[in-house]
Design an enzyme around this catalytic site. Sequence first.
Site, short mmCIF file in Angstrom:
data_model
loop_
_atom_site.label_atom_id
_atom_site.label_comp_id
_atom_site.label_asym_id
_atom_site.label_seq_id
_atom_site.Cartn_x
_atom_site.Cartn_y
_atom_site.Cartn_z
N SER A 229 0.84 -1.20 0.00
CA SER A 229 0.00 0.00 0.00
C SER A 229 0.88 1.25 0.00
O SER A 229 1.69 1.44 -0.91
CB SER A 229 -0.95 -0.04 1.20
OG SER A 229 -1.97 0.93 1.07
N GLU A 352 -9.64 -4.96 -3.84
CA GLU A 352 -8.90 -4.03 -2.97
C GLU A 352 -9.83 -3.13 -2.15
O GLU A 352 -9.71 -3.01 -0.93
CB GLU A 352 -7.98 -3.15 -3.83
CG GLU A 352 -6.87 -3.87 -4.55
CD GLU A 352 -5.61 -4.02 -3.71
OE1 GLU A 352 -5.64 -3.69 -2.51
OE2 GLU A 352 -4.60 -4.48 -4.27
N HIS A 450 -7.96 -5.49 0.24
CA HIS A 450 -6.68 -4.83 0.52
C HIS A 450 -6.12 -5.35 1.85
O HIS A 450 -6.86 -5.50 2.83
CB HIS A 450 -6.94 -3.32 0.61
CG HIS A 450 -5.74 -2.46 0.64
ND1 HIS A 450 -4.85 -2.38 -0.40
CD2 HIS A 450 -5.27 -1.59 1.59
CE1 HIS A 450 -3.91 -1.49 -0.11
NE2 HIS A 450 -4.13 -1.02 1.10
#
Length: 542
Positions: A229, A352, A450
């Site tokens: 990320s 995600e 995610h």
Amino acid sequence: MTDDPSRRKLLKTSGMLASGVLLSGLAGVGAARADSPTGETSPVVELPAGRLRGAVEGGLAVFKGVPYAAPPVGALRWRPAEPHPGWPGTREATAFGPSAPQLYREGGDQVLGTHGSPPFDEDCLTLNIWTPAADSSKRPVMVWIHGGGFISGSGSMPNYSGETFARDGDLVVVTINYRLGPLGYLYFGGDGAGGNFWFTDQLAALRWVQDNVAAFGGDPDNITVAGQSGGAFSVAALAGARPKGRPLFRRAILQSPPLGLQIPTRAESLQRTATYLDILGAKDVTELRAVPWPRLIAATLQMFGRTARWGYWSTPFLPVLDGVTLDRDPADLLLTGPGADIDVLIGWTREEANFAFGLDETYAAATKDQVLARVRDTFPSRAAEAYTAYEEARPGARPVDVLMDLISDDLFRLPSLALAERRAARGRAVWAYQFDLPTPAHGGRLAAAHCLELPFVFNNFDKWSQAPFLAGLNPRVRDGLAATMHASWISFIRTGDPNHHPMPRWDRYDRDSRTTMSLDTVTTAAGDLAGYWRRLRPAVAR
């Protein structure tokens, strides 16, 4: 999933290294032995900054809370990282340093639980090292940069412990802290002045690793920088750095990099800083330097309210294209200059955006008209067509499903795919993956969200007991996929190639086959896995 004989051999070998070479090898280059106050033999290294004493944990030599830059406090708040002055005598490196100041809620959230825990302090520029032995073996090095939306996380989190990688891969593993939120990302401008203080921290940490890791048994010419990320965004941003005439690292692992972020210009960043100043009732950076850090961090909540937009992932603080520390989109830095020669492993999770939106009841009630308005931002002249395409790709899709898939593509999947396409077109090494295993937690609403790949990469589910999003995973499937992924990451760090027996052949991504590894209950090498979405947005192929 079947057991991997080569991996068992690696585990056995690295275990022997950890237990047998550790103490006998401590008298090697830059290392010594010392008796700790408890009577145990402790690893000691001699560095230019001073002597460090670590601890033996699980057969590994571990050094925690090692300062890599001067504390960014007082007059150094909102200044680029500066070298640490060093210390006299022997510094104990047996406890983690404070994490960077950040928002914290007891009990955490419904997805990760917690992501960064007290103590917090501005004096946070430290790193942690796990090594089989502080000797002269020149092991490959992995530097991990945590994510957290630019506002949370820590290199000392149990989730990111370097133990599994160091032991299973015979690697030296380094995790770092860096400035977050307003302390790391505010921009104040001025003639020739840079911003991105987070970047200067990370750059200082990498320089420190390159200069000092040999004393911990690492090879300064064989460094892989990995992150997820915001941490993956950082890896890309660092790719263009080339101090002392040589690259800072050889390989890069980018997990769910948000390369679709629109990075603010100087003017846009100054406007965001003005919003923050207004919240604090301060007129300039001089006044802000007198504000205690807890009050600076608390203002993040109001920044969320002032900067949030419906249908967009909220990011109250962002990097800046300041022309000093960062002058281009980070993805471009992996295409030309020193970044072009870096081996890249890049991937994303299939859903995600479910991380941020899947459990939000407000978004669950979104109407088609609301989502169409958001789709129009991405497809100004083809919104209805694009909405239908997303809807048809997921049978029974609700408007919120279309929205989540669109956000996933905007921020993560398609920009990552574009980077793979552009590197492949230039003949540069890149491997791609998609993490497809859904979690049954929260009734399946998170799917392959995610962050879900993180415990699989580290293969350390015991360190994630606080994370609700792992509830209900089949242990046999979970552990099999984790063993495969963990071994692939180790192989890439060691050799620049993620292949290992017995997983299917994982070819480099190229413009003919577009091989992308699907990481699921059955790991499969797929051709053009994201082709439907790539064709929906032809610009990705350029």
